[in-house]
Design an enzyme around this catalytic site. Structure first.
Site, PDB file in Angstrom:
ATOM      1  CG  PHE A 104      -1.711   1.338   1.368  1.00  0.00           C
ATOM      2  CD1 PHE A 104      -3.014   1.438   0.891  1.00  0.00           C
ATOM      3  CD2 PHE A 104      -1.113   2.206   1.803  1.00  0.00           C
ATOM      4  CE1 PHE A 104      -3.569   2.581   1.336  1.00  0.00           C
ATOM      5  CE2 PHE A 104      -1.756   3.767   2.034  1.00  0.00           C
ATOM      6  CZ  PHE A 104      -3.068   3.829   1.665  1.00  0.00           C
ATOM      7  CD  GLU A 105       5.083   2.602  -2.069  1.00  0.00           C
ATOM      8  OE1 GLU A 105       4.704   2.530  -3.480  1.00  0.00           O
ATOM      9  OE2 GLU A 105       6.085   2.603  -1.761  1.00  0.00           O
ATOM     10  CB  ILE A 106      -1.291   7.283  -1.258  1.00  0.00           C
ATOM     11  CG1 ILE A 106      -2.516   6.254  -1.123  1.00  0.00           C
ATOM     12  CG2 ILE A 106      -1.896   8.603  -2.201  1.00  0.00           C
ATOM     13  CD1 ILE A 106      -3.985   6.744  -0.386  1.00  0.00           C
ATOM     14  CG  HIS A 149       9.397   2.814  -2.362  1.00  0.00           C
ATOM     15  ND1 HIS A 149       8.390   2.279  -2.760  1.00  0.00           N
ATOM     16  CD2 HIS A 149      10.124   2.840  -3.430  1.00  0.00           C
ATOM     17  CE1 HIS A 149       8.392   2.202  -4.003  1.00  0.00           C
ATOM     18  NE2 HIS A 149       9.586   2.349  -4.559  1.00  0.00           N
TER      19      HIS A 149
END
Ligand SMILES: Nc1nc2c(ncn2[C@@H]2O[C@H](COP(=O)(O)OP(=O)(O)OP(=O)(O)O)[C@@H](O)[C@H]2O)c(=O)[nH]1
Ligand SMILES: [Mg+2]
Length: 434
Positions: free
Chosen positions: A318-320, A355
């Site tokens: 999950f990443e925004i 990241h």
């Protein structure tokens, strides 16, 4: 005969007059514009008319990066003063309006897209994820969705996904050079590592494709031609779940609050997969001090002032986040330092610690956001918002006992401490539960 003919002419004139009067009366009551049917059409041969200008790929590898097309539901103003027979109820999937379950959220939209890396065989698992995302959020917002693959997507994948996504869908083929061994990698050395990791039973330790996947997610997905049109992304993997309604647009939240990276679950990385990742990161810090943010989040990553990595990372399934940040010189310099050191192949560096270290070093700490109200599951961990009131308000269906946030193997408590944030009420009780 002549009198009979005149009678017929009179009848015809009267009938015409009645018809004209009827026409004017009926059209003057028509205060509601007819609602156009919203039925996504898929012709089985891929998309017909890409809505977004298809980028110039400039590469023969990118032959599959066209997009399927959907109409967004119409948001007509409706009046009670209308003829119901003109606006029939949608009782079957073929009826007009079947997809118009409720209104489209008003307000602006951000230049953003969902993005999924997947294989054709992932179709039914990604279908489940899309259903969750659409039901809890996107059906009201209709954001686009980009699908990327190292092989061309087949018709079934396109048909199923484009039928589920309410926004436009785009399907991209990954260029070979983004999914292969760089020329500086020693193949024998890499093969020995894989065998060794297999013997030690390290998860995905012997997989070549998993390594290409991690390298692609670390350094390339945001530069794919289909992603170049967008400023923000929301990553979605197969088989994930959303447990609560999302009442606002997280893309707008990111944009308006100047956030560049966000997460819902954080944890410790397997040490065997990243023995020298921190050495590479330190090399980057030494060679590029200009890219290190002054008010960064190093304390989330290291408990000894940067000497060693504590293995805390944001879980990247999950990443925004901001695509512009990932495309910045700072991030690209960072990725290239890591890539040259070869740890994607000589070890098994995951894109999550890659990241996270980037975010922790190069972003200001207030640019990293924890979405407490986005409830999420990816095997085997759950983020279920802390606080019963919040869960009820968001109509959550997760079991709070499953919440990972305050458990020993999560780094979220550390994130709150380092950020100086107040933990949500009830966190202590949850942390005591097994
Ligand atoms: N096109 C393509 N996609 C892949 C490949 N391997 C993994 N993916 C995708 O990359 C993402 C991450 O892979 P996963 O297998 O979910 O890796 P993971 O989340 O670390 O492990 P899981 O616990 O198995 O979910 C998913 O969206 C996959 O669909 C591959 O070889 N080709
Ligand atoms: Mg996964």
């Amino acid at each position: 005969m002549a009198a009979g003919g005149a009678r017929y002419v009179r009848y015809i004139i009267i009938s015409l007059f009645v018809l004209i009067v009827f026409y004017f009366v009926s059209s003057s009551t028509d205060v509601v514009p007819p609602i156009k049917p919203h039925i996504p059409v898929y012709n089985g041969n891929g998309p017909s008319t890409p809505k977004q200008p298809t980028p110039d790929h400039g590469s023969t590898h990118l032959t599959d990066s066209t997009g399927s097309t959907h109409s967004s539901p119409n948001s007509h103003k409706v009046s009670n003063n209308y003829d119901p027979s003109k606006y029939p109820l949608a009782l079957t999937p073929n009826d007009p309006g079947w997809n118009d379950l409720s209104g489209i959220a008003p307000g602006p939209r951000i230049n953003a897209t969902f993005v999924t890396l997947a294989r054709n065989t992932d179709v039914w698992e990604i279908a489940k994820s899309i259903r969750h995302v659409e039901d809890r959020f996107n059906r009201r917002y209709n954001y686009d969705w980009v699908f990327l693959n190292d092989k061309p997507f087949d018709d079934l994948f396109k048909k199923i996904t484009s039928s589920l996504v309410s926004g436009k869908t785009h399907y991209g083929l990954i260029p070979k050079e983004h999914w292969s061994f760089p020329e500086w990698i020693d193949q024998d050395k890499a093969a020995k590592v894989r065998q060794d990791m297999k013997d030690r039973k390290i998860i995905y330790g012997d997989s070549i494709s998993y390594r290409h996947m991690c390298r692609f997610e670390s350094g390339f997905f945001f530069r794919h031609p289909l992603m170049m049109n967008y400023e923000y992304y929301w990553r979605v993997e197969p088989s994930v779940e959303l447990f609560c309604d999302i009442h606002y647009d997280p893309f707008r939240y990111m944009h308006e609050h100047k956030k560049k990276y966000s997460f819902v679950i954080s944890l410790y990385e397997y040490p065997e997969t990243i023995p020298t990742l921190w050495d590479s990161a330190r090399k980057f810090m030494k060679n590029h001090p200009e890219h290190i943010a002054e008010d960064n989040l190093l304390r989330f990553l290291s408990d000894d002032g940067g000497e060693t990595y504590n293995r805390c990372h944001f879980w990247s399934n999950f990443e925004i986040g901001s695509l512009e940040w990932l495309r910045s010189k700072a991030y690209i310099d960072y990725f290239e330092t890591l890539d040259k050191d070869g740890g994607f192949f000589y070890e098994r560096w995951g894109d999550a610690p890659v990241h996270s270290i980037a975010a922790g070093l190069m972003l200001k700490r207030e640019e990293i956001h924890f979405f407490n109200d986005i409830a999420y599951y990816h095997v085997p961990f759950t983020h279920c918002p802390t606080g019963e009131k919040l869960r009820t308000a968001l109509k959550c269906h997760c079991n709070p006992d499953d919440n990972f946030d305050w458990k020993g193997y999560s780094c979220t408590s550390k994130f709150f401490d380092v950020q100086g944030l107040k933990k949500p009420e009830g966190w202590e009780e949850e942390s005591k539960k097994d």
